[in-house]
Design a protein around this motif. Sequence first.
Motif, PDB file in Angstrom:
ATOM      1  N   GLU A  59      -5.704  -0.048  -9.576  1.00 24.38           N
ATOM      2  CA  GLU A  59      -5.724  -0.406  -8.117  1.00 24.38           C
ATOM      3  C   GLU A  59      -6.209  -2.009  -7.245  1.00 24.38           C
ATOM      4  OE1 GLU A  59      -9.128   2.284  -6.561  1.00 24.38           O
ATOM      5  OE2 GLU A  59     -10.167   0.973  -6.045  1.00 24.38           O
ATOM      6  N   VAL A  60      -5.872  -1.630  -5.960  1.00 17.77           N
ATOM      7  CA  VAL A  60      -5.658  -2.654  -5.309  1.00 17.77           C
ATOM      8  C   VAL A  60      -5.726  -2.828  -4.187  1.00 17.77           C
ATOM      9  CG1 VAL A  60      -3.168  -3.599  -5.391  1.00 17.77           C
ATOM     10  CG2 VAL A  60      -4.520  -5.571  -5.892  1.00 17.77           C
ATOM     11  N   ARG A  61      -6.664  -3.259  -3.848  1.00 18.44           N
ATOM     12  CA  ARG A  61      -6.657  -3.470  -1.857  1.00 18.44           C
ATOM     13  C   ARG A  61      -6.232  -4.472  -1.283  1.00 18.44           C
ATOM     14  NH1 ARG A  61     -10.886  -0.303   2.022  1.00 18.44           N
ATOM     15  NH2 ARG A  61      -9.835   1.328   1.682  1.00 18.44           N
ATOM     16  N   LEU A  62      -4.848  -5.146   0.151  1.00 21.61           N
ATOM     17  CA  LEU A  62      -4.230  -5.760  -0.494  1.00 21.61           C
ATOM     18  C   LEU A  62      -4.645  -6.112   1.511  1.00 21.61           C
ATOM     19  CD1 LEU A  62      -1.259  -6.282  -1.842  1.00 21.61           C
ATOM     20  CD2 LEU A  62      -3.168  -7.720  -2.360  1.00 21.61           C
ATOM     21  N   ILE A  63      -4.637  -7.071   1.854  1.00 24.78           N
ATOM     22  CA  ILE A  63      -5.288  -7.314   3.512  1.00 24.78           C
ATOM     23  C   ILE A  63      -3.731  -7.603   4.429  1.00 24.78           C
ATOM     24  CG2 ILE A  63      -6.305  -8.800   5.525  1.00 24.78           C
ATOM     25  CD1 ILE A  63      -7.933  -6.674   4.028  1.00 24.78           C
ATOM     26  N   ILE A  64      -3.111  -7.222   5.378  1.00 25.02           N
ATOM     27  CA  ILE A  64      -2.094  -7.081   5.765  1.00 25.02           C
ATOM     28  C   ILE A  64      -2.712  -7.717   7.597  1.00 25.02           C
ATOM     29  CG2 ILE A  64      -0.048  -6.669   7.388  1.00 25.02           C
ATOM     30  CD1 ILE A  64      -0.998  -3.194   5.875  1.00 25.02           C
ATOM     31  N   GLU A  65      -1.673  -9.445   7.488  1.00 23.30           N
ATOM     32  CA  GLU A  65      -2.210 -10.135   8.167  1.00 23.30           C
ATOM     33  C   GLU A  65      -0.665 -10.610   8.734  1.00 23.30           C
ATOM     34  OE1 GLU A  65      -4.863 -13.543   7.254  1.00 23.30           O
ATOM     35  OE2 GLU A  65      -3.227 -14.193   6.251  1.00 23.30           O
ATOM     36  N   ASP A  66      -0.671 -10.740  10.564  1.00 21.32           N
ATOM     37  CA  ASP A  66       0.634 -11.006  11.698  1.00 21.32           C
ATOM     38  C   ASP A  66       0.509 -13.211  10.684  1.00 21.32           C
ATOM     39  OD1 ASP A  66      -1.248 -12.457  12.748  1.00 21.32           O
ATOM     40  OD2 ASP A  66      -1.172 -10.623  14.148  1.00 21.32           O
TER      41      ASP A  66
END
Length: 170
Positions: free
Chosen positions: A60-67
């Motif tokens: 699994e991988v969790r990625l942060i969403i940035e604007d």
Amino acid sequence: MSTLPIVNLRAMEPEDLDMLYHLENDRLLWDIGTTNVPYSRYVLHDYIAHSSGDIYTDKEVRLIIEDGQRQTVGIVDLTSFDPKNLRAEVGIVIAAPYRRQGYARAALNAIHDYVCSTLHLHQLYSIISSRNEASLALFTQMGYTTSGLLSDWLLLSDGYQPAVIMQRVF
């Protein structure tokens, strides 16, 4: 159709602890995810510290969403990674102030690019509560098709509910 906002997907950092703590402990989100218990800052700090960020190691991988201004707007997860069959489950959460502004669509576009060009996945799928009309509409707009209905799949605050399996083959 309006232009999608600019998003960047990046690895988790220790500075993301407060945002993760808020999202993971938001009871309003518990009925759309698999969590139904609060997470402590300690547990989340440990998760960030010990996650390798390697989908092949962690599955699994969790990625942060940035604007476009480097503000954190949400998270996207790839879980249940299956390297033999080249598939993974995708989940996305956008923080409340950023919802309904195109960030989820933009982040799904970005994750699709990543899984196709870098991971070479054959497909993504998502299991969504049949009540979650916003997510069902989003995934349909993004080219996912309904593959099945799972009866009594999710135990929500008012009892068992069906879930829809949505799948996109690349």
